[in-house]
Design an enzyme around this catalytic site. Sequence first.
Site, mmCIF file in Angstrom:
data_model
loop_
_atom_site.group_PDB
_atom_site.id
_atom_site.type_symbol
_atom_site.label_atom_id
_atom_site.label_comp_id
_atom_site.label_asym_id
_atom_site.label_seq_id
_atom_site.Cartn_x
_atom_site.Cartn_y
_atom_site.Cartn_z
ATOM 1 N N GLY A 1 0.801 -1.213 0.000
ATOM 2 C CA GLY A 1 0.000 0.000 0.000
ATOM 3 C C GLY A 1 0.838 1.269 0.000
ATOM 4 O O GLY A 1 0.419 2.308 -0.499
ATOM 5 N N ASN A 2 2.065 1.183 0.544
ATOM 6 C CA ASN A 2 2.922 2.372 0.592
ATOM 7 C C ASN A 2 3.475 2.748 -0.774
ATOM 8 O O ASN A 2 4.121 3.780 -0.930
ATOM 9 C CB ASN A 2 4.091 2.146 1.558
ATOM 10 C CG ASN A 2 5.049 1.073 1.068
ATOM 11 O OD1 ASN A 2 4.624 0.062 0.510
ATOM 12 N ND2 ASN A 2 6.324 1.272 1.287
ATOM 13 N N LYS B 1 -9.903 -7.411 6.714
ATOM 14 C CA LYS B 1 -9.112 -6.634 5.760
ATOM 15 C C LYS B 1 -9.350 -5.143 5.947
ATOM 16 O O LYS B 1 -10.474 -4.654 5.810
ATOM 17 C CB LYS B 1 -9.465 -7.041 4.328
ATOM 18 C CG LYS B 1 -8.510 -6.467 3.290
ATOM 19 C CD LYS B 1 -7.131 -7.076 3.431
ATOM 20 C CE LYS B 1 -6.189 -6.584 2.351
ATOM 21 N NZ LYS B 1 -4.834 -7.106 2.531
ATOM 22 N N LYS C 1 -3.951 -8.954 -1.131
ATOM 23 C CA LYS C 1 -3.068 -8.733 -2.276
ATOM 24 C C LYS C 1 -1.918 -9.731 -2.329
ATOM 25 O O LYS C 1 -1.551 -10.219 -3.399
ATOM 26 C CB LYS C 1 -2.526 -7.310 -2.236
ATOM 27 C CG LYS C 1 -1.352 -7.034 -3.164
ATOM 28 C CD LYS C 1 -0.733 -5.691 -2.917
ATOM 29 C CE LYS C 1 -0.220 -5.530 -1.506
ATOM 30 N NZ LYS C 1 0.909 -6.458 -1.189
ATOM 31 N N LYS D 1 2.523 -11.706 4.150
ATOM 32 C CA LYS D 1 3.634 -11.711 3.196
ATOM 33 C C LYS D 1 4.530 -12.927 3.416
ATOM 34 O O LYS D 1 4.946 -13.588 2.465
ATOM 35 C CB LYS D 1 4.434 -10.417 3.325
ATOM 36 C CG LYS D 1 3.677 -9.186 2.870
ATOM 37 C CD LYS D 1 4.468 -7.923 3.111
ATOM 38 C CE LYS D 1 3.748 -6.716 2.525
ATOM 39 N NZ LYS D 1 2.368 -6.537 3.016
#
Length: 312
Positions: free
Chosen positions: A9-10, A122, A208, A266
């Site tokens: 997101g960054n 989420k 994601k 992740k």
Amino acid sequence: MRVVIALGGNALLRRGEAMTADVQRRNARIAAEAIAPLAAEHQLIITHGNGPQVGLLALQGAAYEPDEAYPLDVLGAETEGMIGYMLEQELGNLLPFEQPLATLLTMVEVDADDPGFQNPTKFVGPVYDKADADRIGTEKGWVFKQDGEKWRRVVASPLPKRIFEVRPVRWLPEQRTIVICAGGGGIPTMYEKGSDRKLIGVEAVIDKDLCSELLARELGADLLVMATDAQAVCTDWGKPSQKAIHKARPDDLKQFSFPAGSMGPKVDAACHFAQETGKSAAIGTLADIARMVRGERGTIISSGFSGLTWHA
């Protein structure tokens, strides 16, 4: 190599930044500057987050009557187009004119019986103080959970089952095209109950990282790179004893616990990709993408390593 790069997101909006087009374009330019040097040597497929953008559009939809507001699957499609446009343009400004780029709206199938629908997890949208979160939750029927010192809306996050556009995503890199796809985990869809052909949208957001991992496997990618705001996967994060992992096998990481809202998905995605394919996955900062591809920076996960090693 065929490399799938998942931008966190960054990549387009850092925590605390204003959700303006200028800010997002500046961050898209930073992402493009990190990715562009890889294009000459590798086939690139880029995915990205969209939580803040979907949340902003949802807030804009609050001006509509309840039955006129756009659902999350439609908002996801809108953000895939917007973010893909910015990334395409910024990459195109850096790469040779003849380099083709393409953004694909990407539908992803989920299971109607997925337990994620019973426990929303989420995060989407901006952060709020507790009082504002309680008020908005009451007004709109939204669910909020704590995210650091603030509160954010949470929605269902079912597991991805199938990526419908995987064939064109596979074909395009063979023609030297850089592909941007599966933004925000893809557009959540399912087959309507009682029908095996009628596809409908779903009020949810797919993780994601899990979608990027599925995409990387289905494309036969050589490397899955997940860019985040941490230089590597660390143990004892934020403590004096914090240590950054350089290389690890999937089994080596089972002894550690990582936050479910940030690094956990992740690590899970990277480990699954490495175990299922025998290939490597990497986790680290956007600025270190090129060095992660070379195995020099970030955390590299592969079943072929002899054991756990640490960054100095």
